[in-house]
Design a protein around this motif. Structure first.
Motif, PDB file in Angstrom:
ATOM      1  N   ASN A  77       0.833  -1.215   0.000  1.00 40.94           N
ATOM      2  CA  ASN A  77       0.000   0.000   0.000  1.00 40.94           C
ATOM      3  C   ASN A  77       0.861   1.255   0.000  1.00 40.94           C
ATOM      4  N   THR A  78       1.876   1.252  -0.815  1.00 39.08           N
ATOM      5  CA  THR A  78       2.815   2.368  -0.848  1.00 39.08           C
ATOM      6  C   THR A  78       3.052   2.817  -2.285  1.00 39.08           C
ATOM      7  N   VAL A  79       3.088   4.120  -2.456  1.00 38.25           N
ATOM      8  CA  VAL A  79       3.407   4.735  -3.740  1.00 38.25           C
ATOM      9  C   VAL A  79       4.716   5.502  -3.576  1.00 38.25           C
ATOM     10  N   TYR A  80       5.555   5.390  -4.568  1.00 40.11           N
ATOM     11  CA  TYR A  80       6.874   6.014  -4.518  1.00 40.11           C
ATOM     12  C   TYR A  80       7.001   7.082  -5.609  1.00 40.11           C
ATOM     13  N   LEU A  81       7.797   8.077  -5.327  1.00 41.06           N
ATOM     14  CA  LEU A  81       8.175   9.064  -6.333  1.00 41.06           C
ATOM     15  C   LEU A  81       9.696   9.148  -6.316  1.00 41.06           C
ATOM     16  N   GLN A  82      10.299   8.567  -7.340  1.00 44.07           N
ATOM     17  CA  GLN A  82      11.750   8.625  -7.489  1.00 44.07           C
ATOM     18  C   GLN A  82      12.092   9.897  -8.246  1.00 44.07           C
ATOM     19  N   MET A  83      12.908  10.725  -7.646  1.00 43.44           N
ATOM     20  CA  MET A  83      13.243  12.023  -8.230  1.00 43.44           C
ATOM     21  C   MET A  83      14.740  12.060  -8.530  1.00 43.44           C
ATOM     22  N   ASN A  84      15.071  12.155  -9.800  1.00 45.86           N
ATOM     23  CA  ASN A  84      16.466  12.229 -10.234  1.00 45.86           C
ATOM     24  C   ASN A  84      16.748  13.588 -10.863  1.00 45.86           C
ATOM     25  N   SER A  85      18.023  13.896 -10.998  1.00 40.98           N
ATOM     26  CA  SER A  85      18.452  15.160 -11.617  1.00 40.98           C
ATOM     27  C   SER A  85      17.713  16.339 -10.998  1.00 40.98           C
ATOM     28  N   LEU A  86      17.682  16.357  -9.690  1.00 44.91           N
ATOM     29  CA  LEU A  86      16.917  17.391  -8.992  1.00 44.91           C
ATOM     30  C   LEU A  86      17.495  18.776  -9.214  1.00 44.91           C
ATOM     31  N   ARG A  87      16.611  19.743  -9.245  1.00 50.90           N
ATOM     32  CA  ARG A  87      16.957  21.134  -9.470  1.00 50.90           C
ATOM     33  C   ARG A  87      16.485  21.970  -8.287  1.00 50.90           C
ATOM     34  N   PRO A  88      17.093  23.119  -8.067  1.00 52.78           N
ATOM     35  CA  PRO A  88      16.622  23.978  -6.967  1.00 52.78           C
ATOM     36  C   PRO A  88      15.131  24.308  -7.085  1.00 52.78           C
ATOM     37  N   GLU A  89      14.633  24.414  -8.295  1.00 52.84           N
ATOM     38  CA  GLU A  89      13.209  24.736  -8.479  1.00 52.84           C
ATOM     39  C   GLU A  89      12.284  23.580  -8.123  1.00 52.84           C
ATOM     40  N   ASP A  90      12.845  22.409  -7.814  1.00 56.92           N
ATOM     41  CA  ASP A  90      12.030  21.291  -7.324  1.00 56.92           C
ATOM     42  C   ASP A  90      11.786  21.392  -5.819  1.00 56.92           C
ATOM     43  N   THR A  91      12.423  22.364  -5.168  1.00 58.27           N
ATOM     44  CA  THR A  91      12.233  22.561  -3.737  1.00 58.27           C
ATOM     45  C   THR A  91      10.778  22.886  -3.433  1.00 58.27           C
ATOM     46  N   ALA A  92      10.187  22.099  -2.541  1.00 58.25           N
ATOM     47  CA  ALA A  92       8.772  22.271  -2.214  1.00 58.25           C
ATOM     48  C   ALA A  92       8.391  21.264  -1.135  1.00 58.25           C
ATOM     49  N   VAL A  93       7.197  21.443  -0.612  1.00 53.01           N
ATOM     50  CA  VAL A  93       6.568  20.401   0.195  1.00 53.01           C
ATOM     51  C   VAL A  93       5.824  19.489  -0.775  1.00 53.01           C
ATOM     52  N   TYR A  94       6.109  18.207  -0.689  1.00 58.54           N
ATOM     53  CA  TYR A  94       5.490  17.227  -1.576  1.00 58.54           C
ATOM     54  C   TYR A  94       4.373  16.504  -0.841  1.00 58.54           C
ATOM     55  N   TYR A  95       3.212  16.484  -1.486  1.00 59.37           N
ATOM     56  CA  TYR A  95       2.029  15.858  -0.922  1.00 59.37           C
ATOM     57  C   TYR A  95       1.571  14.699  -1.807  1.00 59.37           C
ATOM     58  N   CYS A  96       1.092  13.641  -1.184  1.00 56.57           N
ATOM     59  CA  CYS A  96       0.408  12.630  -1.967  1.00 56.57           C
ATOM     60  C   CYS A  96      -1.096  12.733  -1.694  1.00 56.57           C
ATOM     61  N   ALA A  97      -1.862  12.329  -2.674  1.00 52.00           N
ATOM     62  CA  ALA A  97      -3.308  12.423  -2.593  1.00 52.00           C
ATOM     63  C   ALA A  97      -3.916  11.213  -3.287  1.00 52.00           C
ATOM     64  N   ALA A  98      -5.123  10.840  -2.874  1.00 54.85           N
ATOM     65  CA  ALA A  98      -5.768   9.661  -3.429  1.00 54.85           C
ATOM     66  C   ALA A  98      -7.196   9.968  -3.846  1.00 54.85           C
ATOM     67  N   THR A  99      -7.648   9.243  -4.866  1.00 52.13           N
ATOM     68  CA  THR A  99      -9.005   9.410  -5.356  1.00 52.13           C
ATOM     69  C   THR A  99      -9.547   8.092  -5.881  1.00 52.13           C
ATOM     70  N   VAL A 100     -10.873   7.938  -5.791  1.00 53.00           N
ATOM     71  CA  VAL A 100     -11.513   6.791  -6.447  1.00 53.00           C
ATOM     72  C   VAL A 100     -12.032   7.181  -7.806  1.00 53.00           C
ATOM     73  N   GLY A 101     -11.889   8.439  -8.127  1.00 57.41           N
ATOM     74  CA  GLY A 101     -12.418   8.937  -9.378  1.00 57.41           C
ATOM     75  C   GLY A 101     -11.457   8.749 -10.536  1.00 57.41           C
ATOM     76  N   ILE A 102     -11.779   9.424 -11.612  1.00 57.44           N
ATOM     77  CA  ILE A 102     -10.952   9.353 -12.812  1.00 57.44           C
ATOM     78  C   ILE A 102      -9.605  10.015 -12.525  1.00 57.44           C
ATOM     79  N   PRO A 103      -8.522   9.371 -12.921  1.00 61.15           N
ATOM     80  CA  PRO A 103      -7.208   9.980 -12.679  1.00 61.15           C
ATOM     81  C   PRO A 103      -7.118  11.364 -13.293  1.00 61.15           C
TER      82      PRO A 103
END
Length: 123
Positions: A77-103
């Protein structure tokens, strides 16, 4: 109800890699489309990547295509986000969210949200 908990954020140098995780629990947690969003200081929250529950479809924001990869392990029950070649503009708070609806790519399309994990990329 579905509960989501992000982990794995931290500080990394530009060009480096980081993997953030989203652990889901609750009713039919593994049957939901999951998306990653991010919000930088002073900016609106924006879509990053999404994956359907069967992993048959993944979709990305143009700004991260080719650098980020979303995946999931339904047994954990885990989703991953692999982030490569990171840039300063990728700086942020990262949130995951879930839905039963259309992606989708809009915040309003997601029903459940985690508390977020900070990712900071230094130049």
């Amino acid at each position: 109800q579905v509960q989501l908990a992000e982990s794995g954020g931290g500080l990394v140098q530009a060009g480096g890699s980081l993997r953030v995780s989203c652990a889901a629990s609750g009713r039919s947690a593994s049957k939901r489309t999951v998306g990653w969003f991010r919000q930088a200081t002073g900016k609106e929250r924006e879509f990053v990547a999404g994956i359907t529950w069967s992993s048959s479809s993944t979709f990305y924001a143009d700004s991260v295509k080719g650098r980020f990869t979303i995946s999931r392990d339904n047994a954990r029950n885990t989703v991953y986000l692999q982030m490569n070649s990171l840039r300063p503009e990728d700086t942020a708070v990262y949130y995951c969210a879930a839905t039963v609806g259309i992606p989708g790519t809009r915040e309003s399309e997601y029903d459940y949200w985690g508390q977020g994990t900070q990712v900071t990329v230094s130049s």
